[in-house]
Design a protein around this motif. Structure first.
Motif, mmCIF file in Angstrom:
data_model
loop_
_atom_site.group_PDB
_atom_site.id
_atom_site.type_symbol
_atom_site.label_atom_id
_atom_site.label_comp_id
_atom_site.label_asym_id
_atom_site.label_seq_id
_atom_site.Cartn_x
_atom_site.Cartn_y
_atom_site.Cartn_z
ATOM 1 N N LYS A 63 -1.583 -26.918 14.833
ATOM 2 C CA LYS A 63 -2.843 -26.974 15.574
ATOM 3 C C LYS A 63 -3.968 -26.227 14.852
ATOM 4 O O LYS A 63 -5.076 -26.757 14.688
ATOM 5 N N ASP A 64 -3.697 -24.986 14.417
ATOM 6 C CA ASP A 64 -4.743 -24.195 13.753
ATOM 7 C C ASP A 64 -5.201 -24.859 12.462
ATOM 8 O O ASP A 64 -6.400 -24.837 12.134
ATOM 9 N N GLN A 65 -4.242 -25.436 11.728
ATOM 10 C CA GLN A 65 -4.599 -26.090 10.468
ATOM 11 C C GLN A 65 -5.475 -27.315 10.722
ATOM 12 O O GLN A 65 -6.490 -27.542 10.052
ATOM 13 N N LEU A 67 -7.354 -27.887 13.368
ATOM 14 C CA LEU A 67 -8.665 -27.421 13.842
ATOM 15 C C LEU A 67 -9.547 -26.985 12.682
ATOM 16 O O LEU A 67 -10.754 -27.248 12.653
ATOM 17 N N ALA A 68 -8.944 -26.276 11.714
ATOM 18 C CA ALA A 68 -9.712 -25.830 10.541
ATOM 19 C C ALA A 68 -10.256 -27.022 9.767
ATOM 20 O O ALA A 68 -11.412 -27.030 9.320
ATOM 21 N N TYR A 110 -12.229 -28.575 22.080
ATOM 22 C CA TYR A 110 -12.974 -27.587 21.276
ATOM 23 C C TYR A 110 -14.368 -28.100 20.884
ATOM 24 O O TYR A 110 -15.030 -27.487 20.041
#
Length: 517
Positions: A63-65, A67-68, A110
């Protein structure tokens, strides 16, 4: 909750008597998904949707990757993200639809909307009355009175000035003969035809752009010559250049054909003509803010008359000739009107044809051809009416390209003459023409200078002529020297090019050009 609402909608449609296939179309779902939703009652569906909301997902570890990536590149597609997961994270245990759903949820949660790249458009002046007509095709699946689905094919016409429309449908794909028949029906409907007709690169009318020397299908070429209209062919992948007819096709499909029941093609076409009269040509147009039927009443007198029998000569009866003077002007009713620089040729044919309407003077190099200049008619005397385009250099970037091409020839003076002539004749296709010259130099270097000399001597101002003559010279060389000595250079010619034939001239034509060689 959107998924739960969708499940409820599927159940409601089923109760109303809709079949699974119809429900799938209305809800934009696959039939498998419809069957799956129908098996769930409301409580099961609620629990299932709730579980979907809270359960862990395959892509949560990334998820974080993701989003980045989205924050750095808001225009990333789900397909690209799927590829990056495989390439950079070695993660392949996921389907494309799962990635699309996950990315969509992240964007919504987001607030990362997908940025889109748009082409910049410029508003254009309205075209004069009777100058242009646009033509395009469409197809659509229609429900029949038997409850089945049938594909119908449509051709649409629109006059660019008044937006007055005409359309015709048939039950099979169009042939070139069908297209010609529909043109005749459209001309009869309008009571005339425009000077120019705009087409897409459709295989029914054209074979190839051919660097500006457009190759038409045999039947359409004969029809075009008989009727005498000029053709504007849209460049590949550029449908916006005929935006008026693109909108007409959408309007006809969405406003007339959508949800209409089909019985037979004759009745369908009668209904379409009635719709055009009632709605298509009567409703106020959003751009011109007028009813097309009212504007057409003013445009109709400007259309060219169409004889009942096809006659090439009858199309040119109203043409008047004028001579281009050395300062690139013609004289008409005690005034001077400009033509593009270079139209006057010291030892060439300086005859042009003019057509005068009430307020406009159209100057053509050939009767019924593409206008080389259009001017408002002056009511005074002794005035110079000049178009700023006839002095402004629009070829920024082309000069550098031409200089590169010149460097490939020994005789720069001759190649400069040749390039100027093709630039004059093919301003819209000059890059294509230069590319053909470059390809000829690359493939037939030993013969290209001789081919250039022949083109200049015979006044053949086209890169395609240069290319074809070079091929012909290669063949003559092979005939004269069947056994090539080891000291002679070996010319590598692509097999497909050796077999290529000139699209217009036969062998005798080239023998005549080359002086009976």
């Amino acid at each position: 909750m959107i998924k739960l609402e969708l499940i409820v909608q599927v159940h409601q449609l089923k109760k109303q008597g809709f079949k699974v296939a119809a429900i799938a179309r209305k809800c934009n779902l696959s039939r498998t998904t419809v069957y799956e939703y129908l098996e769930k009652d409301f409580e099961e569906a609620y629990r299932w949707v709730d579980e979907l909301r809270i359960r862990k997902k395959k892509l949560d570890p990334y998820k974080d990757q993701i989003l980045a990536w989205l924050r750095e590149h808001p225009d990333l597609s789900a397909s690209q993200i799927s590829d990056w997961l495989e390439e950079r994270c070695s993660f392949t245990n996921v389907g494309d639809s799962t990635v699309r759903s996950y990315v969509r949820e992240l964007r919504e949660k987001y607030h990362i909307p997908k940025t889109l790249t748009f082409r910049s458009y410029e508003a254009l002046e309205e075209l004069p009355k009777g100058q242009q007509m646009q033509v395009d095709f469409g197809e659509m699946k229609i429900k029949t009175f038997e409850g089945k689905w049938k594909k119908l094919y449509a051709i649409a016409f629109v006059l660019s000035h008044s937006r007055y429309k005409y359309s015709e449908w048939q039950e099979r794909p169009f042939t070139t003969r069908d297209v010609i028949r529909c043109h005749e029906s459209a001309f009869e409907y309008y009571g005339g035809m425009s000077d120019e007709i705009v087409y897409d690169q459709d295989k029914l009318m054209t074979v190839s752009e051919n660097g500006g020397d457009i190759v038409y299908t045999e039947e359409f070429q004969a029809y075009k010559q008989q009727r005498g209209f000029s053709v504007y062919l849209c460049r590949a992948a550029d449908p916006e250049s005929k935006g008026k007819i693109e909108n007409v096709v959408k309007f006809i499909k969405r406003n007339f054909a959508k949800n209409r029941v089909f019985h037979q093609i004759e009745t369908w076409n009668e209904q379409c003509l009635a719709w055009l009269k009632r709605k298509g040509n009567y409703q106020v147009h959003n751009t011109i803010k007028k009813r097309p039927v009212e504007v057409f009443a003013l445009e109709k007198p400007h259309l060219r008359e169409v004889s009942s029998l096809l006659s090439f000569e009858s199309n040119h009866g109203s043409s008047i000739t004028r001579t281009v003077h050395k300062d690139n002007i013609i004289k008409y009713k005690s005034n001077r009107y400009s033509v593009p620089l270079g139209t006057y040729r010291p030892h060439g044919d300086n005859t042009v044809y003019i057509r005068a309407g009430e307020d406009e003077l159209i100057i053509e190099k050939t009767p019924g051809g593409v206008p080389i200049a259009t001017h408002p008619i002056s009511r005074g005397k002794g005035q110079l009416i000049k178009n700023s385009d006839h002095t402004r250099d629009k070829s920024k970037g082309i000069k550098e390209y031409m200089n590169i091409v010149k460097g490939s020839f020994d005789n720069e003076e001759k190649i400069e003459v040749f390039l100027k002539e093709i630039h004059k004749r093919y301003p819209r296709y000059i890059r294509d023409q230069l590319q053909i010259v470059q390809r000829t130099v690359r493939d037939y270097a030993p013969f290209v200078q001789q081919a250039l000399d022949t083109c200049i001597n015979q006044r053949l101002w086209s890169a395609n002529d240069l290319h074809d003559i070079a091929i012909h010279l290669v063949k003559l060389n092979k005939i004269k020297n069947p056994a090539t000595s080891s000291d002679d250079p070996v010319i590598e010619v692509p097999s497909t090019l050796i077999q290529e034939k000139a699209s217009i001239r036969e062998m005798d034509g080239y023998l005549k050009i080359l002086g009976g060689v």
